[in-house]
Design an enzyme around this catalytic site. Structure first.
Site, PDB file in Angstrom:
ATOM      1  NE  ARG A  11      38.201  38.797  34.291  1.00  0.00           N
ATOM      2  CZ  ARG A  11      39.008  39.857  34.379  1.00  0.00           C
ATOM      3  NH1 ARG A  11      38.692  41.004  33.790  1.00  0.00           N
ATOM      4  NH2 ARG A  11      40.116  39.780  35.054  1.00  0.00           N
ATOM      5  NE  ARG A  35      40.496  41.559  43.044  1.00  0.00           N
ATOM      6  CZ  ARG A  35      40.350  41.292  41.738  1.00  0.00           C
ATOM      7  NH1 ARG A  35      39.861  42.215  40.923  1.00  0.00           N
ATOM      8  NH2 ARG A  35      40.690  40.110  41.269  1.00  0.00           N
ATOM      9  CD  GLU A  88      42.954  53.850  37.533  1.00  0.00           C
ATOM     10  OE1 GLU A  88      43.187  54.931  38.141  1.00  0.00           O
ATOM     11  OE2 GLU A  88      43.571  52.803  37.757  1.00  0.00           O
ATOM     12  CE1 TYR A 143      37.292  42.379  37.971  1.00  0.00           C
ATOM     13  CE2 TYR A 143      37.568  40.024  37.583  1.00  0.00           C
ATOM     14  CZ  TYR A 143      38.109  41.252  37.904  1.00  0.00           C
ATOM     15  OH  TYR A 143      39.446  41.372  38.160  1.00  0.00           O
ATOM     16  N   PRO A 191      42.128  43.950  28.505  1.00  0.00           N
ATOM     17  CG  PRO A 191      44.174  43.285  29.381  1.00  0.00           C
ATOM     18  CD  PRO A 191      43.457  44.478  28.822  1.00  0.00           C
ATOM     19  CG  ASN A 192      41.554  38.574  30.569  1.00  0.00           C
ATOM     20  OD1 ASN A 192      41.451  37.650  29.762  1.00  0.00           O
ATOM     21  ND2 ASN A 192      42.708  38.930  31.093  1.00  0.00           N
ATOM     22  CG  ASN A 212      38.394  48.237  33.673  1.00  0.00           C
ATOM     23  OD1 ASN A 212      39.556  47.974  33.971  1.00  0.00           O
ATOM     24  ND2 ASN A 212      37.364  47.593  34.201  1.00  0.00           N
ATOM     25  CG  HIS A 242      40.133  49.567  38.328  1.00  0.00           C
ATOM     26  ND1 HIS A 242      40.787  48.865  37.341  1.00  0.00           N
ATOM     27  CD2 HIS A 242      40.864  50.684  38.553  1.00  0.00           C
ATOM     28  CE1 HIS A 242      41.878  49.527  37.001  1.00  0.00           C
ATOM     29  NE2 HIS A 242      41.953  50.642  37.720  1.00  0.00           N
ATOM     30  CB  ALA A 255      45.965  42.572  33.856  1.00  0.00           C
TER      31      ALA A 255
HETATM   32  C1  DQA Z   1      39.911  45.322  36.891  1.00  0.00           C
HETATM   33  C2  DQA Z   1      40.902  45.043  38.025  1.00  0.00           C
HETATM   34  C3  DQA Z   1      42.231  44.556  37.475  1.00  0.00           C
HETATM   35  O1  DQA Z   1      43.128  44.305  38.542  1.00  0.00           O
HETATM   36  C4  DQA Z   1      42.023  43.253  36.712  1.00  0.00           C
HETATM   37  O2  DQA Z   1      43.229  42.820  36.164  1.00  0.00           O
HETATM   38  C5  DQA Z   1      40.962  43.379  35.673  1.00  0.00           C
HETATM   39  C6  DQA Z   1      39.727  44.102  36.002  1.00  0.00           C
HETATM   40  C7  DQA Z   1      38.518  45.720  37.411  1.00  0.00           C
HETATM   41  O3  DQA Z   1      37.708  46.155  36.610  1.00  0.00           O
HETATM   42  O4  DQA Z   1      38.238  45.575  38.615  1.00  0.00           O
HETATM   43  O5  DQA Z   1      41.053  42.800  34.598  1.00  0.00           O
HETATM   44  O6  DQA Z   1      40.407  46.394  36.118  1.00  0.00           O
END
Ligand code: DQA
Length: 141
Positions: free
Chosen positions: A17, A106, A97, A22, A9-10, A73, A99, A76
């Site tokens: 964003r 964070r 994984e 990011y 998501p996102n 990735n 990020h 959230a």
């Molecule tokens: C993320 C870190 C997560 O905490 C966040 O909710 C994201 C992006 C990252 O790529 O740093 O959506 O996965």
């Protein structure tokens, strides 16, 4: 070698964003970067993004028998989803994984990762290069 790159998501909002976390690259830029990298190394890849947990579970299940590695990735859902953890465990495909941000620096709620329990490696804080590093890891291990 066939690799599935999954974004949760996102991550379709990359470039818009929170650029301080990011960066300015868009999701389209990221896909292009991954595809170009894989082409140069002779790796087959597919990129998939969804904002929906069940769709991400479906995609992981569908990878069974057709992909050699997964880069994920989960956004959230990293911090909440036992369903994604179970999906990765179900298919037994080596999974990395990723990020983009340095999650360990964070908020407290970002310190939990369920999916990490099923992953062969975690890469954080490398920006979008982290996806390429994850692909390298899957190729070399
Ligand atoms: C993320 C870190 C997560 O905490 C966040 O909710 C994201 C992006 C990252 O790529 O740093 O959506 O996965």
């Amino acid at each position: 070698m066939k690799i599935l790159v999954i974004n949760g998501p996102n991550l379709n909002m990359l470039g818009i964003r929170e650029p301080a976390h990011y960066g300015r690259e868009t999701y389209g830029d990221l896909v292009k970067k991954i595809e170009t990298y894989c082409q140069s190394k002779g790796i087959e890849c597919e990129c998939y993004q969804s904002n929906h947990e069940g769709c991400l579970v479906d995609k992981i299940q569908q990878a069974y028998g057709s992909f050699d590695g997964i880069v994920i990735n989960p956004g959230a859902y990293t911090h909440t989803s036992i369903a994604l953890l179970d999906a990765v465990k179900s298919v037994s495909i080596p999974t990395v994984e990723v990020h983009i941000s340095k999650v360990e620096e964070r908020e407290d709620f970002r310190q939990v990762s369920y999916i990490r329990l099923a992953c062969v490696k975690t890469i954080t804080g490398q920006g979008t290069d982290g996806y390429l590093q994850a692909i390298d890891f899957l190729v070399n291990n």
